[in-house]
Design an enzyme around this catalytic site. Structure first.
Site, mmCIF file in Angstrom:
data_model
loop_
_atom_site.group_PDB
_atom_site.id
_atom_site.type_symbol
_atom_site.label_atom_id
_atom_site.label_comp_id
_atom_site.label_asym_id
_atom_site.label_seq_id
_atom_site.Cartn_x
_atom_site.Cartn_y
_atom_site.Cartn_z
ATOM 1 N N SER A 108 0.794 -1.257 0.006
ATOM 2 C CA SER A 108 -0.059 -0.060 -0.031
ATOM 3 C C SER A 108 1.031 1.255 -0.060
ATOM 4 C CB SER A 108 -1.201 0.006 1.309
ATOM 5 O OG SER A 108 -1.993 0.818 1.092
ATOM 6 N N ASP A 163 -9.588 -3.531 -5.973
ATOM 7 C CA ASP A 163 -9.071 -2.828 -4.485
ATOM 8 C C ASP A 163 -9.578 -1.472 -4.872
ATOM 9 O OD1 ASP A 163 -7.462 -1.384 -3.181
ATOM 10 O OD2 ASP A 163 -5.664 -2.224 -3.387
ATOM 11 N N HIS A 180 -8.258 -4.676 -1.196
ATOM 12 C CA HIS A 180 -7.115 -4.297 -1.078
ATOM 13 C C HIS A 180 -6.271 -5.327 -0.114
ATOM 14 C CE1 HIS A 180 -4.413 -0.976 -0.388
ATOM 15 N NE2 HIS A 180 -4.515 -1.007 0.997
#
Length: 697
Positions: free
Chosen positions: A551, A637, A671
């Site tokens: 991330s 995501d 995600h």
């Protein structure tokens, strides 16, 4: 297509101009998820990856079996007391998801539970396996029981896009009510009488911006709050005392709180104190007063108190300290607990209330501070936090503890005897002995002279220098604290060193550590990580360093690959935020506007634009030799969109030397990647097998 021929992304130049700067983006077309060419390209990349890593299949299976073999598959959590019930969760061998259960409560000590055995009068309240069915993805967004324990609110997601469907189950009859609410966000809270449930909805940018009240048995839900400032998220919760509903609105740097008597769900929320840019605060109900944790003129936060009828009138209680970051305050009927951070480690401070009759709540709070004490722990590196304390009136504090060599542990702290009672330590099968491993705190020196902490763990019999996996994150004041990992043992037992670089932008060393790694000081995050890698080599820990992050930590990976590609034998970037400039320039994309407080606003500020362009990974790929890179993403995501790593890998392959550059796209996940635990273990085994090869090549 042969295994040596990677897919070639077509180039369709797209021109954009900002602040007089014209940039050509050849791969912008990949952001169109509905374009069949996009899907075809992602599938071709997956096929290429499969061919390139086919030789790792045996090692991957070996690592998967190690993770599985070290995990007690049939297991359960330590029960937590809430009202008339003890709540806990089970996992069962062969099943992907947990099972939430409860048993009637009898006494303060949790019941003795044995994996695989049912307790007398045990009730299953939510079985994730039953709900998931054959779906390839499944996630629960909320699971909340009414204060009287009779009704359950739960929400489910079958795509990974983090938009959930809310339902209600009568726990006395097992009946699922006809009330169904689509498209909600995480979380939610019940009114005191269980007649109404409050939940949040997101806007087109995936920002939770509305709070609704649903009254059971009705069809028309009531909008109780809407946040129109695109920088702010909203959330709703119920205090531990179950006396107040708390509605919070917060940006990255500012917060605002409203409260409502939970026994009056149709009433009006009261504003605690109006938002003031740069001031964050939160409240906790402590019976006859509120605690307020805030950072007004207190960088590392200060603890104050406020009367119930005037929650905006704050009186200091625990003063600000430069060396201690106050993280949260948990209030109970007879004591409070402060969770804090000091010298890179977390800690707990107990504030015991004196007996009643001492002149009111304010003197009682002051006496509690005078009598406060900290709970001690013996290891040099560890992480501790309150965990599972839903009951307002209790003589025990439940806490979670772990270190890089100690598996996740659950303790009860007896406030009367000041004794730590170990309730459960995660079982690690296969003969794991913590005495075989050792952990260290190293300090790297950054380019500007700042000392950067680095946590290190290895087997005692591993000779150094050794191949090293170096992990980093460094954003949002998120700290990567020393913690245990079962999958990591597959590296350590193969002679690897594992290290975490606690770089600026995280919160490990206090709020200033975060401030020194954001906005126009963001490059400190990247140079700190490179300094950590160089320190590990120079001090004899490492010969080859593989970098890993996800991330915002994926942005770190892309940035250090550009900054010092020669320092790394490989890079694993998971759901990586590598097209940062283009994303933060587009306010129509999910979560962009709220991110301006973290990264800056390049759309309206030319200095921010120039600064972000100087480090954004996608913008800075050049023709140097890059290490092998594995980028992992998910098609659904909603936080870091799949096209960021897809574009990045395409540009690396077209521009850079070295490699290979591999892209893995989960076509049915979000995600967090794949949702089932066995699927997640296989994904981790895949990444670890690639890392092992890089470290031993």
């Amino acid at each position: 297509m042969s295994s040596n021929t990677p897919p070639v992304a077509k180039k369709i130049p797209t021109e954009r101009t900002h602040h007089g700067d014209t940039v050509i983006d050849e791969y912008a077309w990949l952001s169109n998820k509905e374009d069949p060419d996009t899907i075809a390209y992602l599938e071709a990349e997956n096929e290429f990856l499969k061919q390139q890593t086919a030789h790792l299949a045996e090692l991957q299976e070996q690592v998967f079996q190690e993770i599985k073999g070290r995990t007690q598959e049939t297991d359960l959590s330590v029960p937590s007391r809430k009202g008339a019930w003890w709540y806990f969760s089970r996992t069962e061998e062969g099943k992907q998801y947990g099972i939430s259960c409860r048993v009637p409560a009898d006494g303060d000590a949790p019941p003795v539970v044995t994996p695989g055995e049912r307790l007398d009068r045990e009730q299953v309240i939510l079985d994730g396996n039953e709900l998931a069915g054959d779906s390839p993805f499944f996630s629960i967004g909320t699971s909340a029981v009414t204060p009287d324990g009779t009704m359950l609110a739960y929400s489910t997601d079958f795509k990974g896009d983090e938009r959930f469907t809310l339902r209600f189950r009568n726990l006395e009859t097992g009946q699922v009510l006809p009330d169904v609410i689509e498209g909600i966000f995480y979380g939610g809270a019940w009114s005191a009488d269980g007649s109404a449930f409050f939940y949040t909805r997101v806007d087109d940018a995936w920002r939770p911006f509305q709070v609704y009240r649903h009254t059971l048995g009705t069809e028309e839900d009531v909008l109780v709050y809407q946040e129109d400032d695109e920088r702010y998220w909203v959330g709703i919760g119920l205090t531990r005392s179950e006396k107040y509903l708390v509605l919070g609105a917060g940006s990255k740097i500012t917060s605002e709180v409203r409260v409502l008597d939970a026994s009056d769900p149709s009433g009006e929320f009261r504003l605690v104190r109006p938002r003031k840019t740069g001031v964050e605060y939160g409240i906790e109900h402590a019976g006859d007063f509120f605690y307020v944790l805030h950072n007004e003129n207190a960088e590392n936060f200060e603890l104050a108190t406020a009367p119930l009828d005037a929650p905006g009138e704050w009186t200091p209680l625990v003063a600000h300290r430069d060396d201690t970051r106050l993280l949260e305050i948990d209030a109970f009927s007879d004591h409070a607990v402060v969770h804090f951070r000091r010298a890179g480690l977390t800690g707990l401070r107990v504030l015991p209330y004196p007996e009643a009759g001492d002149g009111g709540w304010r003197p009682r709070a002051e006496r509690a501070v005078e009598d406060a004490y900290e709970i001690g722990f013996p290891e040099p590196l560890y992480d501790v936090a309150p965990a599972g304390n839903p009951e307002f009136t209790t003589g025990r504090l439940r806490l979670g503890y772990t270190s890089m060599v100690t598996p996740a542990s659950v303790y009860d702290y007896d406030l009367a005897t000041r004794e730590l009672i170990l309730l459960k330590r995660r079982a690690v099968l296969g003969g794991y002995d913590p005495a075989d491993y050792e952990q260290f705190r190293e300090w790297a020196t950054a380019d500007d002279g700042t000392r950067v902490p680095v946590s290190v763990v290895k087997r005692k019999d591993t000779a150094t220098p050794a191949p090293t996996l170096l992990y980093g994150y460094g954003s949002y004041e998120t700290s990567i604290d020393p913690a245990f990992s079962v999958p990591r043992l597959s590296l350590l037992d193969r002679g690897f060193v594992f290290a975490v670089a606690h770089v600026r932008g995280g919160g490990e060393m206090g709020r200033h550590w975060y401030e020194d790694g954001k906005l126009t000081r963001k490059r400190n995050t990247f140079t700190d990580f490179v300094a950590a890698a160089r320190h590990l080599k120079a001090s004899g820990w490492s010969d080859r360093v593989i970098a890993r992050g996800g991330s915002a930590g994926g942005l770190l990976m892309g940035a250090v690959a550009n900054l010092a590609p020669e320092e790394f034998a490989g890079v694993v970037a998971e759901v990586p935020f590598v097209d940062a400039l283009n994303t933060i320039l587009d306010p129509s994309l999910p979560l962009t506007v709220i991110e301006w407080d973290e990264w800056g606003d390049p759309l309206h500020n030319p200095e921010v634009y120039a600064y972000m362009k100087s480090y954004s990974p996608y913008e800075n790929v050049d023709g140097r030799e890059y290490p092998p890179i594995l980028a992992i993403t998910s098609l659904n995501d909603t936080r870091v969109l799949y096209h960021e790593p897809a574009k990045w890998v395409a540009r690396l392959r077209a521009t850079a030397g070295g490699g290979p550059f591999l892209l893995k796209t989960e076509m049915g996940a979000g995600h967090g990647g794949r949702s089932g635990r066995y699927d997640a273990w296989r994904e981790e085994a895949f990444a670890l097998s690639w890392i092992i090869e890089r470290g031993t090549a």
